[in-house]
Design a protein around this motif. Structure first.
Motif, PDB file in Angstrom:
ATOM      1  N   ASN A  79       6.969   4.557  -9.566  1.00  0.00           N
ATOM      2  CA  ASN A  79       6.599   3.358 -10.309  1.00  0.00           C
ATOM      3  C   ASN A  79       7.047   2.160  -9.478  1.00  0.00           C
ATOM      4  O   ASN A  79       8.205   1.753  -9.533  1.00  0.00           O
ATOM      5  CB  ASN A  79       7.286   3.376 -11.675  1.00  0.00           C
ATOM      6  N   THR A  80       6.143   1.575  -8.693  1.00  0.00           N
ATOM      7  CA  THR A  80       6.504   0.505  -7.763  1.00  0.00           C
ATOM      8  C   THR A  80       6.871  -0.805  -8.456  1.00  0.00           C
ATOM      9  O   THR A  80       7.446  -1.683  -7.822  1.00  0.00           O
ATOM     10  CB  THR A  80       5.361   0.251  -6.762  1.00  0.00           C
ATOM     11  N   ALA A  86       4.950  11.537 -14.393  1.00  0.00           N
ATOM     12  CA  ALA A  86       5.535  12.412 -13.383  1.00  0.00           C
ATOM     13  C   ALA A  86       6.869  13.016 -13.824  1.00  0.00           C
ATOM     14  O   ALA A  86       7.384  13.911 -13.178  1.00  0.00           O
ATOM     15  CB  ALA A  86       5.748  11.649 -12.086  1.00  0.00           C
ATOM     16  N   THR A  96       6.815   6.079   3.409  1.00  0.00           N
ATOM     17  CA  THR A  96       5.608   6.253   2.614  1.00  0.00           C
ATOM     18  C   THR A  96       6.021   6.823   1.267  1.00  0.00           C
ATOM     19  O   THR A  96       6.621   7.899   1.199  1.00  0.00           O
ATOM     20  CB  THR A  96       4.622   7.198   3.317  1.00  0.00           C
ATOM     21  N   LEU A  97       5.702   6.105   0.211  1.00  0.00           N
ATOM     22  CA  LEU A  97       6.109   6.515  -1.136  1.00  0.00           C
ATOM     23  C   LEU A  97       5.095   7.479  -1.733  1.00  0.00           C
ATOM     24  O   LEU A  97       3.884   7.327  -1.539  1.00  0.00           O
ATOM     25  CB  LEU A  97       6.242   5.294  -2.044  1.00  0.00           C
ATOM     26  N   PRO A  98       5.560   8.458  -2.495  1.00  0.00           N
ATOM     27  CA  PRO A  98       4.618   9.331  -3.202  1.00  0.00           C
ATOM     28  C   PRO A  98       3.945   8.555  -4.338  1.00  0.00           C
ATOM     29  O   PRO A  98       4.448   7.525  -4.783  1.00  0.00           O
ATOM     30  CB  PRO A  98       5.502  10.463  -3.738  1.00  0.00           C
ATOM     31  N   GLU A  99       2.828   9.049  -4.792  1.00  0.00           N
ATOM     32  CA  GLU A  99       2.090   8.380  -5.869  1.00  0.00           C
ATOM     33  C   GLU A  99       2.836   8.400  -7.186  1.00  0.00           C
ATOM     34  O   GLU A  99       2.505   7.652  -8.102  1.00  0.00           O
ATOM     35  CB  GLU A  99       0.710   9.019  -6.024  1.00  0.00           C
ATOM     36  N   THR A 100       3.845   9.236  -7.308  1.00  0.00           N
ATOM     37  CA  THR A 100       4.596   9.343  -8.557  1.00  0.00           C
ATOM     38  C   THR A 100       5.615   8.217  -8.752  1.00  0.00           C
ATOM     39  O   THR A 100       6.215   8.116  -9.811  1.00  0.00           O
ATOM     40  CB  THR A 100       5.341  10.692  -8.616  1.00  0.00           C
ATOM     41  N   HIS A 110       0.823  -1.212   0.000  1.00  0.00           N
ATOM     42  CA  HIS A 110       0.000   0.000   0.000  1.00  0.00           C
ATOM     43  C   HIS A 110       0.859   1.264   0.000  1.00  0.00           C
ATOM     44  O   HIS A 110       0.695   2.138   0.843  1.00  0.00           O
ATOM     45  CB  HIS A 110      -0.954   0.008   1.190  1.00  0.00           C
ATOM     46  N   ASN A 111       1.808   1.346  -0.921  1.00  0.00           N
ATOM     47  CA  ASN A 111       2.708   2.503  -1.089  1.00  0.00           C
ATOM     48  C   ASN A 111       3.578   2.775   0.131  1.00  0.00           C
ATOM     49  O   ASN A 111       4.011   3.901   0.348  1.00  0.00           O
ATOM     50  CB  ASN A 111       1.946   3.769  -1.482  1.00  0.00           C
ATOM     51  N   LYS A 147      10.417   7.141 -11.170  1.00  0.00           N
ATOM     52  CA  LYS A 147       9.145   7.871 -11.243  1.00  0.00           C
ATOM     53  C   LYS A 147       8.319   7.340 -12.407  1.00  0.00           C
ATOM     54  O   LYS A 147       8.854   6.819 -13.385  1.00  0.00           O
ATOM     55  CB  LYS A 147       9.404   9.364 -11.440  1.00  0.00           C
ATOM     56  N   LYS A 148       6.998   7.500 -12.296  1.00  0.00           N
ATOM     57  CA  LYS A 148       6.103   7.128 -13.388  1.00  0.00           C
ATOM     58  C   LYS A 148       6.334   8.070 -14.560  1.00  0.00           C
ATOM     59  O   LYS A 148       6.779   9.205 -14.388  1.00  0.00           O
ATOM     60  CB  LYS A 148       4.648   7.213 -12.930  1.00  0.00           C
TER      61      LYS A 148
END
Length: 143
Positions: free
Chosen positions: A109-110, A132, A103-107, A66-67, A128-129
């Motif tokens: 790329n996991t 982003a 906690t990873l930012p939404e940007t 979960h990020n 990064k995605k």
């Protein structure tokens, strides 16, 4: 990127003072050693570097849920010295563990996260995605 920090040293300082003397041939140390972390951001990725000397890459567990990126390690050792008749003169157990969560930012790329361990430094690259990434500069013509 947010750092989730936990303090595992719950002993009052007065107890630490009593444990400092070298009563049985060794200094008693109950503090947990949390590795130092450097977090760097460049245009295409984040880089997380942890100083954890004296370990091997098999000692680490890196998870994403979960990020939240969690890096942990647990090492148990046992040293013993014996007399000739087989009785223990000294037996020491050692246990070292840490757990750090980020906690990873939404940007981020996991799916493409990479990690390597070299010269006592664990390096985790968080790309990064595509959306982003910074857009190149463009010229706008005046009509």
């Amino acid at each position: 990127m947010n750092l989730v920090k936990k303090n595992y040293n719950n002993f009052p300082s007065i107890i630490d003072e009593f444990l400092k003397p070298d009563w049985f041939g060794g200094l008693q140390n109950f503090q947990t050693n949390m590795p130092a972390v450097n977090i760097k951001e460049i245009d295409t990725s984040y880089s997380l570097e942890m100083a954890v000397p004296g370990k091997s890459k098999e000692d680490f567990i890196i998870e994403i849920d979960h990020n939240v990126l969690t890096v942990s390690s647990e090492v148990k050792t046992e040293n013993e010295q014996k007399e000739e008749n087989g009785r223990y003169t000294r037996r020491e157990f050692s246990y070292a563990a840490f757990r750090r969560a980020f906690t990873l930012p939404e940007t981020v790329n996991t799916e493409n996260i990479n990690a390597n361990y070299e010269n006592g430094v664990l390096c985790i690259v968080l790309p990064k995605k595509q959306e982003a990434l910074p857009k190149p500069k463009r010229m706008i013509e005046i009509a």
